[in-house]
Enzyme design. Structure first.
Site, PDB file in Angstrom:
ATOM      1  NE  ARG A   8       3.530  -1.376  -1.551  1.00 55.64           N
ATOM      2  CZ  ARG A   8       3.221  -1.623  -0.701  1.00 55.64           C
ATOM      3  NH1 ARG A   8       2.525  -2.853  -0.391  1.00 55.64           N
ATOM      4  NH2 ARG A   8       2.901  -0.901   0.388  1.00 55.64           N
ATOM      5  CD  GLU A 102      -1.455   0.681   4.933  1.00 56.54           C
ATOM      6  OE1 GLU A 102      -2.491   0.420   4.337  1.00 56.54           O
ATOM      7  OE2 GLU A 102      -1.189   0.262   6.260  1.00 56.54           O
ATOM      8  CD  GLU A 214      -0.453  -2.675   1.780  1.00 61.44           C
ATOM      9  OE1 GLU A 214      -1.576  -3.061   2.613  1.00 61.44           O
ATOM     10  OE2 GLU A 214       0.441  -2.139   2.343  1.00 61.44           O
TER      11      GLU A 214
END
Length: 301
Positions: A8, A102, A214
């Site tokens: 990522r 996020e 994450e």
């Protein structure tokens, strides 16, 4: 060599080069080519900012700061399409694109902020307009036969109620996405049991694959104390083997999601080893490598 098969990468618009904020387009293209050359897949995380975007920060890039909502919508779509076309031309087209990072409280503040709108309907309408502009750009830049999967990233991995609140709004407004991404840090996001409950509920409700995009856990004392607000949330030993056990438990939780919808787990900043003169998150204690760059046991999970 330890089995990692997806990497990522973050992308900022015009980062200033401070700390580790170096991920502009040219830097990220070069790194993506290395990822693809390894045979691994690529997840590209578009921050739509010159700096870190997260639930508390979604700063509009300086180049777009004076645009109104319609202008910002056009800029997001055009930028995203151009980025995807550049990656494709460089032979490193991403397999998954994360539109925003996020985005619990929207993106591209103040126009795309949920909590900053005069009413909730306006906030959701403006946020999802920008989100859909990014998604259109992903597919426009993907070219003929585009198979890029779109992921939406919500941070609260341990909260089934918050996750449902967020994704119900997206579905109600017809936002097209393929994958759900959640963050899970045990000191911020609850117990493993709460994460497991959310994974099951979310997969069943939306019928989409889920990644924990994450996560991290310390392998030694020193460095994480300023990040972890409550050490009692560290329910695994803070040792090399404790870190590995945490990751095995997390992978088991994600892998047990019904109908094969638990897609995978990505470690946050695994290469955060101490380096002279540079800021390093957690002083290396949350990395997957020790201070000399040697792989820790968790890499074999």
């Amino acid at each position: 060599s330890r089995g990692a098969n997806l990497f990522r990468l973050r992308l900022f618009l015009q980062p200033d080069g401070s700390e580790v904020q170096v991920n502009d387009l040219e830097y990220t293209l070069r790194l993506a080519q290395r990822v693809k050359a390894s045979g691994a897949g690529l997840l590209l995380a578009l921050h739509y900012s010159d700096t870190w975007a997260d639930p508390a920060h979604q700063t509009t890039p300086a180049a777009w700061d004076t645009l109104d909502l319609a202008g910002l919508e056009l800029a997001v779509e055009a930028y995203t399409a151009d980025v995807l076309a550049r990656f494709r031309a460089a032979g490193c087209a991403p397999d998954i694109v994360q539109v925003g990072n996020e985005v619990d409280d929207g993106l591209l503040w103040p126009l795309g902020r949920l909590s900053g709108a005069p009413d909730t309907t306006t906030g959701w309408d403006q946020f999802t307009r920008l989100l859909q502009a990014g998604i259109r750009g992903v597919h426009a830049g993907g070219g003929a036969g585009d198979s890029t999967r779109v992921l939406i990233h919500f941070s609260q991995g341990g909260s089934a109620a918050a996750t449902q609140w967020f994704f119900d709004h997206l579905v109600a407004r017809g936002v097209p996405f393929d994958l759900i991404g959640l963050s899970y840090y045990p000191w911020w996001h609850g117990t493993m049991g709460e994460l497991r409950a959310n994974l099951g509920a979310t997969a069943g409700r939306y019928g989409r694959g889920i990644l924990v995009v994450e996560t991290a856990y310390p392998w030694r004392a020193g460095g994480w104390e300023g990040i972890v607000p409550d050490a009692t949330t560290l329910r695994w030993p803070v040792t090399r083997e404790g870190q590995a056990r945490f990751l095995r438990d997390l992978m088991e939780a994600v892998g047990s999601v019904s109908a094969g919808r638990g897609v995978g787990v990505l470690w946050w900043y695994p290469e955060a080893v101490p380096a002279t003169g540079l800021y390093v998150w957690g002083n290396g204690s949350l990395a997957l490598f020790d201070g000399e760059g040697r792989a820790l046991p968790a890499t074999a999970a």
